[in-house]
Enzyme design. Structure first.
Site, PDB file in Angstrom:
ATOM      1  N   ASP A  18       0.870  -1.163   0.000  1.00  0.00           N
ATOM      2  CA  ASP A  18       0.000   0.000   0.000  1.00  0.00           C
ATOM      3  C   ASP A  18       0.914   1.221   0.000  1.00  0.00           C
ATOM      4  O   ASP A  18       2.090   1.129   0.378  1.00  0.00           O
ATOM      5  CB  ASP A  18      -0.899  -0.019   1.240  1.00  0.00           C
ATOM      6  CG  ASP A  18      -1.800   1.196   1.324  1.00  0.00           C
ATOM      7  OD1 ASP A  18      -2.354   1.592   0.286  1.00  0.00           O
ATOM      8  OD2 ASP A  18      -1.938   1.754   2.424  1.00  0.00           O
ATOM      9  N   ASP A  20      -0.081   5.014   0.848  1.00  0.00           N
ATOM     10  CA  ASP A  20      -0.305   6.039   1.869  1.00  0.00           C
ATOM     11  C   ASP A  20      -0.201   5.435   3.261  1.00  0.00           C
ATOM     12  O   ASP A  20      -0.987   4.556   3.626  1.00  0.00           O
ATOM     13  CB  ASP A  20      -1.678   6.683   1.680  1.00  0.00           C
ATOM     14  CG  ASP A  20      -1.839   7.276   0.282  1.00  0.00           C
ATOM     15  OD1 ASP A  20      -0.848   7.797  -0.248  1.00  0.00           O
ATOM     16  OD2 ASP A  20      -2.949   7.196  -0.266  1.00  0.00           O
ATOM     17  N   GLY A  62      -8.142   3.476   3.745  1.00  0.00           N
ATOM     18  CA  GLY A  62      -7.849   2.354   2.860  1.00  0.00           C
ATOM     19  C   GLY A  62      -8.861   2.085   1.775  1.00  0.00           C
ATOM     20  O   GLY A  62      -8.596   1.304   0.868  1.00  0.00           O
ATOM     21  N   ARG A  65     -11.957   6.203  -2.878  1.00  0.00           N
ATOM     22  CA  ARG A  65     -12.464   7.502  -2.432  1.00  0.00           C
ATOM     23  C   ARG A  65     -13.987   7.540  -2.309  1.00  0.00           C
ATOM     24  O   ARG A  65     -14.536   7.949  -1.280  1.00  0.00           O
ATOM     25  CB  ARG A  65     -11.988   8.583  -3.404  1.00  0.00           C
ATOM     26  CG  ARG A  65     -12.245   9.997  -2.927  1.00  0.00           C
ATOM     27  CD  ARG A  65     -12.012  10.996  -4.052  1.00  0.00           C
ATOM     28  NE  ARG A  65     -10.836  10.648  -4.828  1.00  0.00           N
ATOM     29  CZ  ARG A  65     -10.654  10.992  -6.096  1.00  0.00           C
ATOM     30  NH1 ARG A  65     -11.591  11.666  -6.735  1.00  0.00           N
ATOM     31  NH2 ARG A  65      -9.555  10.658  -6.738  1.00  0.00           N
ATOM     32  N   SER A 140      -5.886   4.974  -4.074  1.00  0.00           N
ATOM     33  CA  SER A 140      -5.847   6.360  -4.531  1.00  0.00           C
ATOM     34  C   SER A 140      -5.475   6.466  -6.006  1.00  0.00           C
ATOM     35  O   SER A 140      -4.495   5.872  -6.460  1.00  0.00           O
ATOM     36  CB  SER A 140      -4.834   7.157  -3.697  1.00  0.00           C
ATOM     37  OG  SER A 140      -4.690   8.462  -4.207  1.00  0.00           O
ATOM     38  N   ASN A 142      -4.281   9.081  -7.046  1.00  0.00           N
ATOM     39  CA  ASN A 142      -3.135   9.984  -6.991  1.00  0.00           C
ATOM     40  C   ASN A 142      -1.814   9.245  -6.806  1.00  0.00           C
ATOM     41  O   ASN A 142      -0.762   9.888  -6.742  1.00  0.00           O
ATOM     42  CB  ASN A 142      -3.295  10.969  -5.820  1.00  0.00           C
ATOM     43  CG  ASN A 142      -4.479  11.897  -5.997  1.00  0.00           C
ATOM     44  OD1 ASN A 142      -4.572  12.611  -6.987  1.00  0.00           O
ATOM     45  ND2 ASN A 142      -5.397  11.877  -5.043  1.00  0.00           N
ATOM     46  N   ASP A 198      -1.255  -0.487   6.201  1.00  0.00           N
ATOM     47  CA  ASP A 198      -1.468   0.204   7.473  1.00  0.00           C
ATOM     48  C   ASP A 198      -2.951   0.340   7.804  1.00  0.00           C
ATOM     49  O   ASP A 198      -3.294   0.784   8.899  1.00  0.00           O
ATOM     50  CB  ASP A 198      -0.843   1.595   7.452  1.00  0.00           C
ATOM     51  CG  ASP A 198      -1.573   2.554   6.525  1.00  0.00           C
ATOM     52  OD1 ASP A 198      -1.806   3.708   6.936  1.00  0.00           O
ATOM     53  OD2 ASP A 198      -1.910   2.163   5.398  1.00  0.00           O
TER      54      ASP A 198
END
Length: 247
Positions: A18, A20, A62, A65, A140, A142, A198
């Site tokens: 992952d 972020d 997680g 969006r 994401s 992004n 996380d």
């Protein structure tokens, strides 16, 4: 539960990260963006308490969006039209709010930049030296921009981000679909791949996919919650997993 000392990297053919909160501290940027967006939206609505970090971990962390928007609104008893991905950021729809959050995120990323966690880079260096294929699996859209901004894009053979998942109609975390697809992209099976997460929804995805090892990185969710979600190992920093022969 496996301990850090028990991890034998020779047993694995791929590492799936992952982004972020695992490789980069952009989870903090996301948290600020979600908080600003939801609290602006909730302001003045009768009976609604402010959005908090506890809401982030419970409903948003997680998830893709729009799923995060939908889950939080449901928890608050708010029913909005679904809308479409093309909705403007000022539209009061599920997807409009999601797009509004992305505007907040993009501004913070552009203004402040982001650097990868030093401990995570140490592990990336060690696994790269071993020739282990690595992929990013992020909800994401992004993710590519964050990787480039942080200067770590070259470590990864494949980036599964929210845009690709949508194009392929892959279910988001806690479903294992994006991790399974990423493992296949780098030529590995789930049984011989390691998942690093996380988020509770992320370790749940790793457990659901029957991956060989699911590593929980505790950046705030809590060791017990990560373990209960399916993590085999929980660490505070990925440097704890650097192989002895690379230290």
């Amino acid at each position: 539960m496996e301990t850090v000392a028990d991890v034998n990297w020779d047993q694995y053919d791929a590492a799936l990260f992952d982004l972020d909160g695992v490789v980069t501290p952009t989870a903090e940027v996301h948290m600020r963006a979600w908080s600003a967006m939801f609290n602006d939206y909730l302001e003045g609505k009768p009976g609604q308490k402010p959005y908090t970090d506890e809401d982030y971990y419970a409903y948003v962390d997680g998830k893709p969006r729009y799923d995060g928007v939908r889950t939080f609104l449901h928890a608050r008893g708010i029913d909005l039209p679904e809308g479409t991905p093309d909705d403007p950021a000022d539209a009061d729809t599920v997807m409009g709010l999601g797009n509004r959050k992305n505007d907040y995120f993009s501004k913070v990323l552009a203004d402040e930049g982001v650097e990868a966690y030093p401990g995570s880079v140490r592990l990336l260096d060690a696994l790269k030296a071993r020739g282990l294929p690595m992929a990013i699996v992020s909800s994401s859209r992004n993710a590519p921009a964050v990787l480039e901004t942080a200067g770590v894009a070259d470590y990864f053979d494949f980036v599964m981000h929210g845009g690709i998942a949508a194009e392929r109609h892959l279910a988001g975390k806690p479903a294992p679909d994006t991790f399974l697809a990423a493992a296949e992209e780098v030529g590995a099976t789930a049984e011989r791949s390691v998942v690093f997460e996380d988020a509770i929804s992320g370790v749940e995805a790793g457990a659901a996919g029957h991956f060989g090892l699911v590593v929980g990185v505790d950046r705030g969710a809590g060791e017990k919650a990560l373990t209960d979600g399916g993590a085999d190992v929980v660490v505070q920093d990925l440097a704890e997993l650097v192989p002895e022969d690379s230290r």
